[in-house]
Design a protein around this motif. Sequence first.
Motif, PDB file in Angstrom:
ATOM      1  N   ASP A   2     -16.323   3.562   4.305  1.00 17.04           N
ATOM      2  CA  ASP A   2     -16.370   2.477   5.425  1.00 17.04           C
ATOM      3  C   ASP A   2     -17.837   1.859   5.018  1.00 17.04           C
ATOM      4  N   LYS A   3     -18.790   2.451   5.280  1.00 15.51           N
ATOM      5  CA  LYS A   3     -20.222   2.126   5.285  1.00 15.51           C
ATOM      6  C   LYS A   3     -20.382   1.236   3.983  1.00 15.51           C
ATOM      7  N   VAL A   4     -19.824   1.708   2.933  1.00 18.39           N
ATOM      8  CA  VAL A   4     -20.051   1.080   1.391  1.00 18.39           C
ATOM      9  C   VAL A   4     -19.431  -0.130   1.352  1.00 18.39           C
ATOM     10  N   LEU A   5     -18.291  -0.197   2.050  1.00 16.05           N
ATOM     11  CA  LEU A   5     -17.430  -1.261   2.013  1.00 16.05           C
ATOM     12  C   LEU A   5     -18.093  -2.660   3.106  1.00 16.05           C
ATOM     13  N   GLU A   6     -18.588  -1.992   4.313  1.00 16.15           N
ATOM     14  CA  GLU A   6     -19.169  -2.959   5.029  1.00 16.15           C
ATOM     15  C   GLU A   6     -20.230  -3.517   4.453  1.00 16.15           C
ATOM     16  N   LEU A   7     -21.296  -2.611   3.526  1.00 18.21           N
ATOM     17  CA  LEU A   7     -22.329  -3.151   3.094  1.00 18.21           C
ATOM     18  C   LEU A   7     -21.938  -4.374   1.885  1.00 18.21           C
ATOM     19  N   ARG A   8     -20.791  -4.011   1.182  1.00 18.25           N
ATOM     20  CA  ARG A   8     -20.450  -4.805   0.153  1.00 18.25           C
ATOM     21  C   ARG A   8     -19.995  -5.979   0.806  1.00 18.25           C
ATOM     22  N   ASN A   9     -19.300  -6.094   1.876  1.00 16.57           N
ATOM     23  CA  ASN A   9     -18.889  -7.309   2.568  1.00 16.57           C
ATOM     24  C   ASN A   9     -20.120  -8.080   2.905  1.00 16.57           C
ATOM     25  N   LYS A  10     -21.041  -7.511   3.154  1.00 16.78           N
ATOM     26  CA  LYS A  10     -22.357  -8.237   3.581  1.00 16.78           C
ATOM     27  C   LYS A  10     -23.001  -8.836   2.279  1.00 16.78           C
ATOM     28  N   GLY A  11     -22.448  -8.576   1.283  1.00 17.92           N
ATOM     29  CA  GLY A  11     -23.079  -9.360  -0.195  1.00 17.92           C
ATOM     30  C   GLY A  11     -23.852  -8.067  -0.844  1.00 17.92           C
ATOM     31  N   LEU A  55      -8.482 -22.108  -3.808  1.00 20.20           N
ATOM     32  CA  LEU A  55     -10.182 -21.883  -3.848  1.00 20.20           C
ATOM     33  C   LEU A  55     -10.487 -21.071  -2.611  1.00 20.20           C
ATOM     34  N   VAL A  56     -11.073 -19.868  -3.200  1.00 22.03           N
ATOM     35  CA  VAL A  56     -11.604 -18.809  -2.067  1.00 22.03           C
ATOM     36  C   VAL A  56     -13.226 -18.874  -2.106  1.00 22.03           C
ATOM     37  N   ARG A  57     -13.517 -17.923  -1.129  1.00 26.07           N
ATOM     38  CA  ARG A  57     -15.130 -17.679  -0.841  1.00 26.07           C
ATOM     39  C   ARG A  57     -15.205 -16.202  -0.707  1.00 26.07           C
ATOM     40  N   HIS A  58     -16.132 -15.684  -1.461  1.00 30.47           N
ATOM     41  CA  HIS A  58     -16.409 -14.225  -1.302  1.00 30.47           C
ATOM     42  C   HIS A  58     -17.757 -14.219  -0.712  1.00 30.47           C
ATOM     43  N   PRO A  59     -18.254 -13.343  -0.097  1.00 32.72           N
ATOM     44  CA  PRO A  59     -19.385 -13.100   0.708  1.00 32.72           C
ATOM     45  C   PRO A  59     -20.469 -13.001  -0.153  1.00 32.72           C
ATOM     46  N   HIS A  60     -20.278 -12.566  -1.410  1.00 33.79           N
ATOM     47  CA  HIS A  60     -21.295 -12.110  -2.311  1.00 33.79           C
ATOM     48  C   HIS A  60     -21.233 -12.997  -3.282  1.00 33.79           C
ATOM     49  N   PHE A  61     -19.927 -13.325  -4.073  1.00 33.61           N
ATOM     50  CA  PHE A  61     -19.982 -14.008  -5.266  1.00 33.61           C
ATOM     51  C   PHE A  61     -19.814 -15.440  -5.233  1.00 33.61           C
ATOM     52  N   PHE A  79     -15.073 -17.061 -10.501  1.00 32.10           N
ATOM     53  CA  PHE A  79     -16.214 -17.544  -9.521  1.00 32.10           C
ATOM     54  C   PHE A  79     -17.242 -18.400 -10.140  1.00 32.10           C
ATOM     55  N   VAL A  80     -17.637 -19.450  -9.593  1.00 31.65           N
ATOM     56  CA  VAL A  80     -18.817 -20.317 -10.107  1.00 31.65           C
ATOM     57  C   VAL A  80     -19.811 -19.686 -10.574  1.00 31.65           C
ATOM     58  N   SER A  81     -20.242 -18.561  -9.780  1.00 28.79           N
ATOM     59  CA  SER A  81     -21.503 -17.881 -10.111  1.00 28.79           C
ATOM     60  C   SER A  81     -21.503 -16.960 -11.221  1.00 28.79           C
ATOM     61  N   ARG A  82     -20.435 -16.251 -11.661  1.00 27.29           N
ATOM     62  CA  ARG A  82     -20.282 -15.219 -12.531  1.00 27.29           C
ATOM     63  C   ARG A  82     -18.930 -15.223 -13.524  1.00 27.29           C
ATOM     64  N   GLY A  83     -18.260 -16.130 -13.300  1.00 25.09           N
ATOM     65  CA  GLY A  83     -16.955 -16.237 -14.176  1.00 25.09           C
ATOM     66  C   GLY A  83     -16.053 -15.328 -13.650  1.00 25.09           C
ATOM     67  N   PRO A  84     -14.744 -15.011 -14.440  1.00 23.78           N
ATOM     68  CA  PRO A  84     -13.485 -14.501 -13.933  1.00 23.78           C
ATOM     69  C   PRO A  84     -13.925 -12.938 -13.670  1.00 23.78           C
ATOM     70  N   THR A  85     -13.453 -12.511 -12.406  1.00 24.16           N
ATOM     71  CA  THR A  85     -13.733 -11.249 -11.758  1.00 24.16           C
ATOM     72  C   THR A  85     -12.344 -10.766 -11.214  1.00 24.16           C
ATOM     73  N   LEU A  99     -12.015 -12.006   1.203  1.00 24.64           N
ATOM     74  CA  LEU A  99     -11.856 -13.292   0.592  1.00 24.64           C
ATOM     75  C   LEU A  99     -11.271 -14.417   1.607  1.00 24.64           C
ATOM     76  N   GLU A 100     -11.995 -15.427   1.537  1.00 29.32           N
ATOM     77  CA  GLU A 100     -11.667 -16.335   2.572  1.00 29.32           C
ATOM     78  C   GLU A 100     -11.013 -17.602   1.706  1.00 29.32           C
ATOM     79  N   LEU A 101     -10.024 -18.117   2.333  1.00 31.85           N
ATOM     80  CA  LEU A 101      -9.184 -19.427   1.674  1.00 31.85           C
ATOM     81  C   LEU A 101     -10.132 -20.536   2.320  1.00 31.85           C
ATOM     82  N   ILE A 102     -10.611 -21.554   1.170  1.00 31.54           N
ATOM     83  CA  ILE A 102     -11.202 -22.655   1.546  1.00 31.54           C
ATOM     84  C   ILE A 102     -10.315 -23.858   1.727  1.00 31.54           C
ATOM     85  N   SER A 103      -9.594 -24.237   0.564  1.00 30.99           N
ATOM     86  CA  SER A 103      -8.700 -25.264   0.345  1.00 30.99           C
ATOM     87  C   SER A 103      -7.587 -25.322   1.342  1.00 30.99           C
TER      88      SER A 103
END
Length: 714
Positions: free
Chosen positions: A349-358, A672-678, A695-701, A710-714
């Motif tokens: 749980d904690k690991v996932l929580e930390l990952r969600n925080k980026g 179009l989506v947004r990820h807390p870290h990527f 992802f704009v920042s790191r390519g296909p993931t 994941l958050e939907l933007i469009s």
Amino acid sequence: MLRRVKNTLTDLSFLEELNQAQREAVESIEGPVLVIAGAGSGKTRTLVCRLAYLVYLGVPPENILLLTFTRRSAKEMIERAGTLLQKDCDRITGGTFHSLCHLMLRQYGHLLGYSSTFTLLDRGDVEDLLNLLKTSLGFSDNKKRFPKKQTLASIYSKMINKLISLEDLLSEEYPQFLEYLPMIERLFTEYQNYKREHQLMDYDDLLINWLEILKRYPQIRQEIGERFKFIMVDEYQDTNTLQGEIIRYMAESHRNVMVVGDDSQSIYGFRGANFRNILDFPKIFPDTKIIKLEQNYRSTQQILDLANITISNAKWKYKKNLFSLKREGEKPFLIRAFDDTEASRFIADKVLELRNKGLKLSQIAVLFRSAYHSYELEVELTKRGIPFVKYGGLKLLESAHIKDLVSFLRVLLNPHDYLSWNRILLLMENIGPRTAERVIGILKQEPLPFSLSKLKFTVNSREFQRFLELFLTIRPYEEAPSGILGQIWEFYEPIFQRIYYEEYHKRVKDIEGLFALSEKYLTLEEFLADLVLEPIELFEQENATFDEEPLVLSTIHSAKGLEWHTVFVISLIEGRFPSLHSLKNEEELEEERRLFYVAVTRAREQLYLVAPLMIYVPGEGKTFAKISRFIAEIPPNYYQELSSKKTSEPYKNTLTTSETSTSRSAFKVGDLVRHPHFGEGEVLEIIGEKIKVNFVSRGPTLLHLKYTYLELIS
DNA sequence: CCGTACAATGTTTTT
DNA sequence: CATTGTACGG
């Protein structure tokens, strides 16, 4: 004496980032230097800068020798030095003591009667050989309490590495076997003879034999001194007397040797390491310059405070004064979970929580005393699809099927390796111990091409006949290792299917791994030696589908020298950590304490100490566990207790949201989506529960929908 | 003499 | 609880 190389390399700015003590260490080029470096004091950085500085001054890289604890870290340091200088430093010789000795012995081993194709024995081989000799000496009959092969191997290695007599060792650590002293002595003599006669060396022989050559031949000491004009040794607190001697001789002619270590991080006593080595260094090399690195850059003050309590409770007080930059952070957490299952759930749980925080997964580590302490956690992580790697578990070469294949390769290269012959013979249909023995008897009298017809006549096994044909067609010195492996696999596959039919698929993955590895090698010798010298970790390959860098699970021993943003230390109960084995011996308990110190000082920002209340004991069911003394002795105001039952609310929300999002309709290609870290990206593909986002920042993931927010933007 | 079914047995850390 | 040794049938 050292001239600056022209002016092509002018950039020495990397020196400016060092503190006073570090800089002094880097610039003390000539003569013996001892650096006492506390945890997180920038030891690696100092070594890297010194490498770069030496090359900057015009020292040819091939005259530099860097000895570290793993070959991986040597390689990494040399690369980093190259980056600093923007110049290739590849020709620096770097590696472990064992790999250096191996290199030297391939070259000079003939002085002791070894050919350059000698076979390296790993721990399992040593055990097998000892067992073989034990049986042939008749020590296994009716002698119920005669030590078994693992114990024998441990006794032998300890005796060698601690340089003590068998009698002393037995009376100190294995009094129950004292009655067998003459027999064990006899067995060990046979063992040594056998190795010599059959071109075999174990890990310890690498050190012993190289040291022997250095001792015996002054001209070689001279030659080696010319070749390696500057020697650096990392983690010196974990070297043993033999290694200390090797350094003494190798540096004899020029005395340009720097050793770096921390006496409070000495954790390899069990293999003969002696932190006194580090204190004795100035005695071996008079006029040693001693430099102390005491400023900690790594951890927050709260983590350091806790670490300092631990070390201040040590029996032997260390003269060290670690101070930090007073970087404030959170108090370490203590989690008392109900049992291992709940602890695992909490961590996941904690690991996932930390990952969600980026936070990147690879910035989180779970550390434990023994490899098996993480079993439950591994199950939980797999269940949740959290990718992880495990260091310090089973090694590739320790699995039977890999050992089989490797044995085939070994006999091709060293036909005198009857240990491997024995192994492969026993694999074949209609061949048991007796036939194997007979075949080996024939081979000893007449090596292969000559004894062919005799063997065909004596042995009634189609499989063996086929193998003989194959053996004679392979050219081990000319063909590529991967090609040879391919031919061997073709022969071995049916045997493999027969023996390991139950876990066929699981095991075949390791074979694939071995193939991939073999492709990196040009010669079979190198490939085989590396398998022993730098054992490959055997992790769960199922996680390989994730693009994300995985979470790290590691034994504390394998975590040495590394650091992470967040660290979990698990199984903090008496009997596990400190380990049951060390409880009766004060010296070993002290080592456990240092081990705990090493574990907590791996953390930069957050530290979670986890202990279950109940543990499962085989025959007794669930029983209460006693919390580790290393926790119990820490005053409660140094940590905060956290319940394992409930995780923070925001995380629960993300879990429910993402669970609804697993349904196919949540995202579609092109969204179009947004990820807390990527950050932001476009959905490329949806494959079952996984989603590929560009992802704009790191390519296909590739991400797992269930555990990604994941958050939907469009 | 080989292969298999069953019983017994102890359990760290790594090059 | 998984590996290692032993007993027995083929």
